[in-house]
Design a protein around this motif. Structure first.
Motif, short mmCIF file in Angstrom:
data_model
loop_
_atom_site.label_atom_id
_atom_site.label_comp_id
_atom_site.label_asym_id
_atom_site.label_seq_id
_atom_site.Cartn_x
_atom_site.Cartn_y
_atom_site.Cartn_z
N SER A 100 -62.53 38.90 -15.54
CA SER A 100 -62.22 38.41 -16.88
C SER A 100 -63.41 38.59 -17.81
CB SER A 100 -61.81 36.94 -16.82
OG SER A 100 -60.65 36.76 -16.04
N TYR A 101 -64.63 38.43 -17.29
CA TYR A 101 -65.84 38.62 -18.09
C TYR A 101 -65.86 40.05 -18.65
CZ TYR A 101 -70.75 38.21 -19.49
OH TYR A 101 -71.92 38.16 -20.20
N CYS A 102 -65.57 41.01 -17.78
CA CYS A 102 -65.63 42.40 -18.20
C CYS A 102 -64.49 42.74 -19.17
CB CYS A 102 -65.56 43.32 -16.98
SG CYS A 102 -67.03 43.25 -15.93
N ALA A 103 -63.31 42.15 -18.95
CA ALA A 103 -62.14 42.50 -19.76
C ALA A 103 -62.09 41.76 -21.09
CB ALA A 103 -60.87 42.19 -18.96
N SER A 104 -62.89 40.72 -21.26
CA SER A 104 -62.81 39.89 -22.46
C SER A 104 -63.75 40.37 -23.55
CB SER A 104 -63.16 38.43 -22.12
OG SER A 104 -62.23 37.91 -21.18
N GLU A 105 -63.32 40.19 -24.81
CA GLU A 105 -64.15 40.57 -25.94
C GLU A 105 -65.19 39.50 -26.23
OE1 GLU A 105 -63.66 42.33 -30.49
OE2 GLU A 105 -61.90 41.90 -29.25
N PHE A 106 -64.86 38.24 -25.94
CA PHE A 106 -65.87 37.19 -26.08
C PHE A 106 -65.89 36.33 -24.81
CE2 PHE A 106 -62.08 34.85 -27.42
CZ PHE A 106 -62.25 33.63 -26.78
N VAL A 107 -67.08 35.84 -24.50
CA VAL A 107 -67.29 34.90 -23.39
C VAL A 107 -68.24 33.84 -23.91
CG1 VAL A 107 -68.16 34.56 -21.06
CG2 VAL A 107 -66.97 36.69 -21.64
N LEU A 108 -67.85 32.59 -23.82
CA LEU A 108 -68.70 31.52 -24.34
C LEU A 108 -68.45 30.23 -23.59
CD1 LEU A 108 -66.74 29.46 -26.20
CD2 LEU A 108 -66.78 31.45 -27.71
N THR A 109 -69.35 29.29 -23.79
CA THR A 109 -69.14 27.91 -23.32
C THR A 109 -69.19 27.01 -24.55
OG1 THR A 109 -71.53 27.67 -22.88
CG2 THR A 109 -70.11 28.29 -21.03
N GLY A 110 -68.33 25.99 -24.57
CA GLY A 110 -68.30 25.12 -25.74
C GLY A 110 -67.42 23.91 -25.52
N LYS A 111 -67.51 22.99 -26.46
CA LYS A 111 -66.72 21.76 -26.43
C LYS A 111 -65.52 21.91 -27.36
CE LYS A 111 -68.88 17.82 -26.62
NZ LYS A 111 -68.54 17.23 -25.29
N VAL A 112 -64.31 21.62 -26.83
CA VAL A 112 -63.11 21.63 -27.65
C VAL A 112 -63.10 20.38 -28.53
CG1 VAL A 112 -60.60 21.51 -27.63
CG2 VAL A 112 -61.79 22.98 -25.99
N THR A 113 -63.13 20.59 -29.85
CA THR A 113 -63.22 19.45 -30.77
C THR A 113 -61.91 19.15 -31.49
OG1 THR A 113 -64.03 20.96 -32.49
CG2 THR A 113 -65.68 19.77 -31.18
N VAL B 269 -57.31 26.05 -31.95
CA VAL B 269 -58.37 25.39 -31.20
C VAL B 269 -59.68 25.50 -31.96
CG1 VAL B 269 -59.54 25.23 -28.96
CG2 VAL B 269 -57.18 26.12 -29.08
N SER B 270 -60.37 24.39 -32.13
CA SER B 270 -61.72 24.40 -32.71
C SER B 270 -62.72 24.11 -31.61
CB SER B 270 -61.85 23.34 -33.81
OG SER B 270 -60.97 23.62 -34.89
N VAL B 271 -63.80 24.90 -31.57
CA VAL B 271 -64.78 24.80 -30.48
C VAL B 271 -66.19 24.74 -31.06
CG1 VAL B 271 -65.72 25.91 -28.40
CG2 VAL B 271 -63.26 26.08 -28.91
N THR B 272 -66.96 23.76 -30.61
CA THR B 272 -68.38 23.72 -30.91
C THR B 272 -69.13 24.41 -29.78
OG1 THR B 272 -68.18 21.64 -32.14
CG2 THR B 272 -70.38 22.23 -31.31
N LEU B 273 -69.91 25.44 -30.12
CA LEU B 273 -70.52 26.29 -29.10
C LEU B 273 -71.65 25.59 -28.36
CD1 LEU B 273 -70.69 29.71 -30.99
CD2 LEU B 273 -69.00 28.95 -29.30
N ILE B 274 -71.68 25.84 -27.06
CA ILE B 274 -72.86 25.52 -26.26
C ILE B 274 -73.72 26.77 -26.15
CG2 ILE B 274 -73.69 24.79 -23.99
CD1 ILE B 274 -71.05 23.24 -23.67
#
Length: 462
Positions: A357-370, A382-387
């Motif tokens: 999935s990492y290779c196939a995805s255009e973005f990869v991130l970690t964050g909090k769903v707000t 979905v709104s996400v605050t990035l980690i």
């Protein structure tokens, strides 16, 4: 305490328990005793003992399924208490999970599905047998679980444990900690109430306050006529802040089951039951011998449960599939698709591993769903605050006191996201720079060790 705080506390406690386990094992070896060696499944026939995931405290293997059948002496019931729990966390326990059954078959009543790091409450069977099924996928692994089982007399004081067998003609059932404390997270309680033949069981709720959810996926109390099978006798599931109407069984055996998930808790409930003669007219108590859907209003969204209406024409039923919950219909059995979005009728499962999935995805991130806001055709904004971001591609990131991004999930039921939780999120980007999460996109609850894994994947060729 918020959900991330709960998860951090649980992780710290788990590390403490693991260290304590290793210390005890070392001392046992020094005293010419050996610690248990846990295998993948097996038949455990004993008055008491330990059961654990394969090779604990080492990480359990990916793509495995292990089954343990526990048998204690005749005349006793099995009590199972968890000492360590560390499986991949997911709000619906879809990937790595432990199922417990009230007997030696997965056709028997399911006592619960568990994952994450919160230890479930004590489980008590209604016979001298109990079965555990542990399943893992090819993604993240934890250290597994360790539990202690023992045979106890079925006439033990019901208030000593969470659940049990009850044969009194009347009594009360309450959530653990009632009335002084909120019920704990990660709890499963089963009460099997049996009264004299020719009698039925009427249940009334005096107090009722459980975590609210549209489909009662997280914390709920469920009722089963007889309680012999997993799905066939489900007669109602309730949550929220509005007490169910009085209920009457169709026979002299009623199984009451309470489950809480791994996070938000509430005050719980106080219910009283009494045996009444079969055929007694109780106008205020609907009979539970026929299935139907009734909607109960709560402060949060409406709570859908299953009971059977009177009248010549039953209303349209809305059967919801809730993976990992007791009594949920199996995939493909009675699922009602969301009109206009056939994706929502598919089983909710990730399409790939974290690496693919990492290779196939255009973005990869970690964050909090707000924030989660319903969109058209069953989608959700979905709104996400990035980690941290590992791949951004064309993703539009709003700069400020905190970096935020906007996303659209094609189906509000998959992937499952909960406001306030931290996630790994992977997907595509639309022409407006918004992230897109397909049905089956890779998402997982974020743990600190995942950061090193994601950094490492970013350095590997795809």
């Amino acid at each position: 305490m918020d959900r991330p705080g709960c998860m951090l506390m649980a992780r710290s406690f788990l590390l403490y328990l693991s260290a304590a386990w290793l210390l005890a094992a070392t001392r046992a070896q020094q005293s010419n005793f050996t610690r248990p060696v846990f295998q993948c499944g097996g038949d455990l026939v004993s008055d008491s003992g330990f059961v654990g995931s394969e090779d604990f405290p080492s990480y359990y293997k990916p793509n495995s399924k292990c089954t343990w059948r526990i048998t204690v002496p005749e005349g006793n019931v099995v009590m199972l208490t968890f000492r360590v729990m560390d499986l991949e966390a997911d709000s619906l326990c879809r990937y790595d999970y432990l199922d417990a059954y009230n007997g030696h078959s997965n056709m028997k009543q399911k006592l619960g599905r568990f994952c994450g790091t919160f230890r479930p409450g004590a489980l008590i069977s209604t016979s001298n047998t109990l079965m555990l099924d542990m399943v893992s996928d090819d993604g993240n692994q934890g250290r597994g679980f360790v539990a202690y089982f023992s045979g106890i007399a079925p006439t033990a004081d019901e208030q000593q444990f969470c659940g049990g067998r009850i044969t009194k003609a009347q009594g009360e059932i309450t959530t653990p900690g009632w009335p002084m404390n909120k019920y704990p997270p990660g709890t499963s309680c089963s009460w099997l109430i049996t009264v004299d033949p020719g009698m039925v069981i009427m249940v009334r709720f005096d107090k009722f306050l459980l975590e609210a959810d549209t489909y009662c996926r997280f914390d709920y109390v469920a009722f089963f006529n007889g309680g012999e099978r997993d799905n066939s006798r489900l007669i109602g599931k309730f949550c929220g802040d509005r007490a169910p109407e009085p209920l009457v069984s169709n026979g002299n055996v009623l199984l009451v089951q309470f489950v809480s998930d791994l996070s938000v808790t509430s005050d719980g409930f106080l219910a009283s039951y009494t045996a009444v003669p079969h055929g007694t007219a109780v106008d205020s108590a609907p009979r539970l011998d026929r299935p139907v859907t009734r909607t109960t209003t709560t402060r949060a969204p409406t709570t859908t449960t299953t009971v059977k209406p009177r009248g010549p024409k039953p209303p349209r039923t809305r059967t919801r599939v809730t993976p990992g919950l007791i009594g949920a219909p199996r995939p493909g059995n009675g699922k009602r698709p969301v009109m206009g979005n056939p994706l929502c009728a598919k089983a909710c499962k990730r399409d790939g591993t974290i690496k693919t999935s990492y290779c196939a995805s255009e973005f990869v991130l970690t964050g909090k769903v707000t924030a989660l806001t319903p969109g058209p055709r069953g989608s959700v904004h979905v709104s996400v605050t990035l980690i941290r971001t590992y791949k951004e591609g064309r993703l539009s990131v709003t700069e400020g006191a905190a970096r935020t991004v906007k996303m659209v999930a094609q189906c509000r039921k998959c992937p499952v996201l909960r406001k306030g939780a931290d996630y790994i999120l992977m997907g595509g980007v639309d022409e407006d720079g918004r992230g897109t999460l397909s049905h089956g996109a890779f998402t997982a609850l974020y743990k600190t060790p995942h950061g090193k894994l994601l950094t490492s994947l970013g350095k590997q060729p795809c």
